[in-house]
Design a protein around this motif. Structure first.
Motif, mmCIF file in Angstrom:
data_model
loop_
_atom_site.group_PDB
_atom_site.id
_atom_site.type_symbol
_atom_site.label_atom_id
_atom_site.label_comp_id
_atom_site.label_asym_id
_atom_site.label_seq_id
_atom_site.Cartn_x
_atom_site.Cartn_y
_atom_site.Cartn_z
ATOM 1 N N PRO A 79 0.830 -1.219 0.000
ATOM 2 C CA PRO A 79 0.000 0.000 0.000
ATOM 3 C C PRO A 79 0.859 1.263 0.000
ATOM 4 N N ASN A 80 0.343 2.302 -0.647
ATOM 5 C CA ASN A 80 1.098 3.561 -0.743
ATOM 6 C C ASN A 80 1.535 4.121 0.590
ATOM 7 N N GLY A 81 0.607 4.031 1.549
ATOM 8 C CA GLY A 81 0.915 4.571 2.865
ATOM 9 C C GLY A 81 2.142 3.905 3.465
ATOM 10 N N ILE A 82 2.209 2.597 3.315
ATOM 11 C CA ILE A 82 3.335 1.861 3.886
ATOM 12 C C ILE A 82 4.624 2.210 3.130
ATOM 13 N N LYS A 83 4.478 2.346 1.813
ATOM 14 C CA LYS A 83 5.659 2.709 1.025
ATOM 15 C C LYS A 83 6.239 4.042 1.515
ATOM 16 N N TYR A 84 5.307 4.962 1.728
ATOM 17 C CA TYR A 84 5.729 6.284 2.192
ATOM 18 C C TYR A 84 6.506 6.151 3.496
ATOM 19 N N LEU A 85 5.923 5.361 4.405
ATOM 20 C CA LEU A 85 6.569 5.163 5.704
ATOM 21 C C LEU A 85 7.966 4.563 5.563
ATOM 22 N N ILE A 86 8.049 3.519 4.732
ATOM 23 C CA ILE A 86 9.323 2.830 4.576
ATOM 24 C C ILE A 86 10.379 3.781 4.013
ATOM 25 N N ASN A 87 9.973 4.546 3.016
ATOM 26 C CA ASN A 87 10.939 5.485 2.431
ATOM 27 C C ASN A 87 11.386 6.557 3.405
ATOM 28 N N ARG A 88 10.428 7.054 4.158
ATOM 29 C CA ARG A 88 10.783 8.107 5.120
ATOM 30 C C ARG A 88 11.721 7.535 6.197
ATOM 31 N N LEU A 89 11.428 6.337 6.646
ATOM 32 C CA LEU A 89 12.283 5.721 7.670
ATOM 33 C C LEU A 89 13.700 5.560 7.141
ATOM 34 N N LEU A 90 13.779 5.049 5.921
ATOM 35 C CA LEU A 90 15.107 4.805 5.356
ATOM 36 C C LEU A 90 15.884 6.119 5.202
ATOM 37 N N ALA A 91 15.172 7.145 4.727
ATOM 38 C CA ALA A 91 15.843 8.437 4.538
ATOM 39 C C ALA A 91 16.401 8.943 5.863
ATOM 40 N N LEU A 92 15.618 8.778 6.919
ATOM 41 C CA LEU A 92 16.074 9.261 8.236
ATOM 42 C C LEU A 92 17.244 8.436 8.763
ATOM 43 N N ILE A 93 17.167 7.117 8.535
ATOM 44 C CA ILE A 93 18.249 6.252 9.021
ATOM 45 C C ILE A 93 19.557 6.611 8.327
ATOM 46 N N GLU A 94 19.450 6.923 7.057
ATOM 47 C CA GLU A 94 20.681 7.181 6.296
ATOM 48 C C GLU A 94 21.180 8.615 6.380
ATOM 49 N N LYS A 95 20.415 9.445 7.012
ATOM 50 C CA LYS A 95 20.818 10.849 7.117
ATOM 51 C C LYS A 95 22.161 10.937 7.844
ATOM 52 N N PRO A 96 23.125 11.662 7.283
ATOM 53 C CA PRO A 96 24.429 11.726 7.968
ATOM 54 C C PRO A 96 24.300 12.426 9.312
ATOM 55 N N PRO A 97 25.125 12.007 10.280
ATOM 56 C CA PRO A 97 24.990 12.515 11.648
ATOM 57 C C PRO A 97 25.077 14.045 11.713
ATOM 58 N N LEU A 98 26.037 14.604 11.037
ATOM 59 C CA LEU A 98 26.147 16.068 11.075
ATOM 60 C C LEU A 98 26.970 16.481 9.876
#
Ligand SMILES: Nc1nc2c(ncn2[C@@H]2O[C@H](COP(=O)(O)OP(=O)(O)OP(=O)(O)O)[C@@H](O)[C@H]2O)c(=O)[nH]1
Ligand SMILES: [Mg+2]
Length: 797
Positions: A79-98
């Protein structure tokens, strides 16, 4: 940075470990502790707490992500909603620390930039310094990493980039005219020409300057050029690396022959990156950048020079105490730094006056106004002069910044805009004590900056993560109220109305620039001849200017070298427009709160708040008992989306600001090209004529008005970009928020424990901030009570 991240990643962090035990109780001396040795205890604790918060948040996100993936892994369609969630989670996890904080040291040759970096990193004679000639030849970045070794990476121009430069160098050297004796002399003295010959000889040996472009393409360079175009040097000790590095960084003498083989790749060097082992003195995450000179003839290197300045969030304009007043170069550099505040990310400009130890006591005493208490010693004189300079320059710099930047710019609030340092005395301490050389003060400036950034970044990160967890969890919540849809469509209408209002507000905000632009264009029209005239006249007449002018034309109006002041005809003739728009432009893009509606961000903030308020209101009216999670998420997510907008705007700002000069440069291109072709007798005069006539014609045909239109067009594009982005993201989000009722709902893995953990982390944000304030207060108190008042208690071990 890869290594740095590795080290952070390897740190074991059980999620349930008690988060904020007093550091005193836990005497675990890990690598992490070592990394903050550069900080006094109070700051160390705060930084450590923020880092813990961040890494635990990352861990929670990662667990949630894995659970989500597992629960949809075997599904045919997600479902689109879940896709959105998964992508957002991944983006946040991969965000460089600083993102690293770049601190640019920017100043004329000999001002003492490299010496200052050496003192700050506590490595005397690490970077090459010289009192005799131009020393540093390229941009050098110094940072500390988490490894034990000293390492340097020397980045070379790519094959393509070098070919482009080669073509221009060959054109510059191509002499088809018959010269008289006098002209021959002038030719030989031309700086641009000398530099071109020197570069070719260095790389290909003597005689290269006589070869054609095609021949040069076939010639084999003397130095070894690795296919990766990066030369890596490693060493166990600082001295060892310093020796290896010297000939890559140090400007080689002209006419010089032989010497170290490394130096032969010098014309190809774009940038040198040095990584020190865990440093006692510059914390990880900070990069000191030695930015020599005023640009480069090579377009790629010149672009690097500009970009490097623009990516600095702190710029120190370095000036020798004997040149700080009245030097043209100093003024140019200061202006360039202020421009960087307009174009780039810089929020913090300071003037660093160097070599304060240079004082001739009898002379000083004689010049000094009588009536003050008697000065006995060299030290007293130096300290008194430091104070005077600080007062004077602080005032001048503030006034200058005020003229150019909006009145409420952050940099204007800084109490300390001027530092008076002595790198020499830092080592010798013959006259001044360590504190009085102000090197420790500069280090403190760096640390404060890092701590501020860390605090800002972690706070945002944790809040964003919490929002996401709220939503993920709410997907597993009880079913929704039946009239859900009604409210969603009402909300949708509301959002549309608000977006229209936002568009109007942005229009009004951009309208502020219309009038100054107009006035600026008028001024530019009436003064361009005078300005151009001044640019084209040299104090020595045409002598030695011929090829430089040709270089200017080959580069569409811009010439930069290590030896001459930067020449930029496009910028010079558009300056009257910039003089008019600068404060307004800065005002539009200023961060922080508005006072008069002229700034862009507050309109976006207002939009955000109205949306959040509406959401709360709907929530209350409908008793969204179960859905408070969803409401909270929407509120958080609105912040996340609009936070991203701010970065988008910052990136666009540069293009918009430069649109005036870019537009003029484009219009004048044919005229530069024509001038660059000129050879033969009196070529210099004829080139000038072509330029003058070309500019005249373009101005008559509305060059400045076109530049004005282009800037306005760019602003319109930015507005469209903003509304498109807002519309897109908000609509995804609303769909998402109402998606559970649309059959897109899916039973997900249980993330209750992650949600609880995240809630705890979110709550402790405030605790960490309070702890920091408390500790600072205690430290100040202890300091006041201590009889010696000898500076903050520092624990360097
Ligand atoms: N007396 C005194 N001399 C200094 C001080 N700092 C630097 N110098 C001298 O000034 C000269 C130039 O210093 P550098 O550090 O090479 O200057 P730079 O700004 O890096 O110069 P470029 O690399 O050419 O751009 C050297 O001879 C230094 O020894 C200082 O605090 N006091
Ligand atoms: Mg230097």
């Amino acid at each position: 940075m890869a290594e740095t991240e590795d080290c952070v990643g390897q740190e074991p962090h059980p999620v349930d470990e008690d988060l904020f035990q007093e550091p005193m109780k836990k005497r675990r001396r890990s690598d992490r502790d070592q990394r903050f040795r550069a900080f006094p205890t109070v700051e160390q604790s705060a930084l450590r707490e923020y880092e813990k918060l961040e890494s635990r948040t990352r861990r929670v996100l990662s667990n949630t992500y894995q659970k989500l993936l597992q629960s949809v892994f075997l599904d045919d369609s997600i479902p689109n909603g879940i896709k959105y969630l998964i992508n957002r989670l991944l983006a946040l996890i991969e965000k460089p620390p600083l993102d690293p904080i770049y601190i640019g040291l920017f100043g004329s040759t000999g001002a003492g930039k490299s010496s200052l970096i050496n003192a700050i990193i506590q490595q005397a004679m690490f970077l090459p310094v010289s009192g005799e000639s131009i020393c540093t030849s390229c941009i050098v970045q110094v940072r500390s990493g988490c490894c034990e070794q000293y390492e340097a990476k020397i980045h070379l121009l790519s094959d393509q980039e070098w070919k482009e430069e080669l073509k221009n160098l060959a054109k510059l050297l191509h002499r088809t005219e018959e010269l008289g004796r006098e002209e021959e002399d002038a030719w030989n003295k031309d700086e641009a020409l000398e530099e071109a010959i020197w570069k070719l000889q260095m790389l290909y040996g003597h005689g290269a300057e006589k070869k054609s472009y095609e021949e040069l393409l076939r010639a084999k360079p003397k130095g070894r050029i690795p296919p990766s175009r990066v030369i890596t040097l490693k060493a166990e000790e600082a001295e060892e690396l310093s020796v290896k590095l010297d000939s890559y960084i140090r400007t080689q003498r002209r006419g010089w022959d032989g010497g170290p083989a490394e130096a032969q790749v010098w014309p190809l060097i774009k940038l040198v990156e040095v990584t020190l082992p865990k440093s006692e003195l510059i914390p990880e995450g900070v990069v000191l950048v030695d930015i020599p000179g005023t640009g480069d003839f090579n377009s790629k290197r010149d672009e690097m020079w500009r970009k490097t300045i623009d990516k600095c969030s702190v710029i120190w304009v370095i000036s020798d105490i004997e040149r700080v007043s009245g030097g043209r170069a100093h003024e140019d550099l200061l202006n360039e730094s202020i421009k960087a505040c307009q174009r780039g990310f810089c929020r913090d400009v300071a003037l660093v006056v160097t070599k304060t130890d240079k004082l001739h006591l009898p002379e000083y005493l004689r010049e000094r106004k009588v009536g003050n208490p008697a000065i006995q010693s060299q030290r007293e004189a130096v300290l008194e002069r430091n104070e005077t300079i600080k007062l004077q320059r602080n005032k001048i710099l503030k006034e200058k910044l005020k003229r150019k930047l909006p009145a409420d710019s952050k940099v204007l609030e800084l109490s300390e805009l001027v530092y008076t340092v002595s790198a020499q005395e830092y080592w010798q301490q013959a006259v001044l004590a360590e504190e009085e050389t102000e090197i420790p003060k500069l280090r403190e400036h760096i640390r404060r900056r890092l701590l501020d950034e860390k605090r800002r970044m972690v706070t945002k990160y944790v809040a964003e993560a919490f929002g996401l967890l709220l939503l993920t969890d709410s997907f597993n919540g009880p079913d929704h109220l039946p009239n859900e849809h009604l409210h969603m469509s009402g909300l949708r209408r509301f959002v549309e109305e608000r977006i229209q209002l936002l568009e109007k507000a942005i229009d009004q905000c951009f309208a502020h620039i219309a009038r100054p632009l107009q006035v600026g264009v008028r001024n530019a029209r009436s003064s361009y001849r005078r300005i151009l005239g001044a640019c084209l006249v040299r104090s020595r007449g045409n002598q030695g200017f011929h090829q430089t002018l040709k270089a200017v034309c080959l580069k569409n109006g811009i010439y930069a070298s290590r030896t001459l002041a930067r020449i930029d005809l496009n910028e010079a003739i558009t300056q009257p427009i910039y003089d008019q728009i600068d404060p307004i432009f800065g005002g539009i893009f200023r961060p922080g709160k508005p006072t008069d509606g002229s700034a862009l961000m507050p309109h976006i903030d207002a939009f955000k708040h109205s949306l959040q308020e509406k959401m709360t209101e709907i929530g209350i009216r409908n008793g969204w008992k179960y859905d408070s999670c969803k409401k909270n998420f929407l509120i958080q997510e609105i912040s996340a989306i609009l936070g991203g907008l701010e970065e988008h705007i910052l990136r666009k700002k540069r293009r918009i600001y430069e649109s005036l000069t870019t537009s003029v440069q484009n219009d004048l291109k044919p005229c530069y090209e024509e001038a660059a072709q000129i050879t033969g007798k009196k070529a210099c005069e004829r080139m000038k004529d072509v330029i003058r006539r070309g500019v005249d014609q373009q101005v008559a045909e509305g060059m400045f008005e076109r530049a004005q239109e282009r800037m306005q067009h760019q602003l319109q594009q930015l507005k469209n970009g903003i509304t498109e982005k807002v519309k897109g993201s908000i609509s995804t989000m609303l769909t998402l928020a109402s998606s559970q009722g649309d059959g897109l709902y899916k039973e997900l893995a249980d993330v209750k424990s992650e949600y609880k953990e995240m809630e705890k982390l979110h709550r402790s944000l405030r605790e960490v901030a309070e702890n920091a304030v408390l500790r600072r207060g205690m430290q100040d108190f202890l300091l006041r009570m201590s009889p010696s008042k000898a500076g903050p208690p520092q624990t360097w071990t």
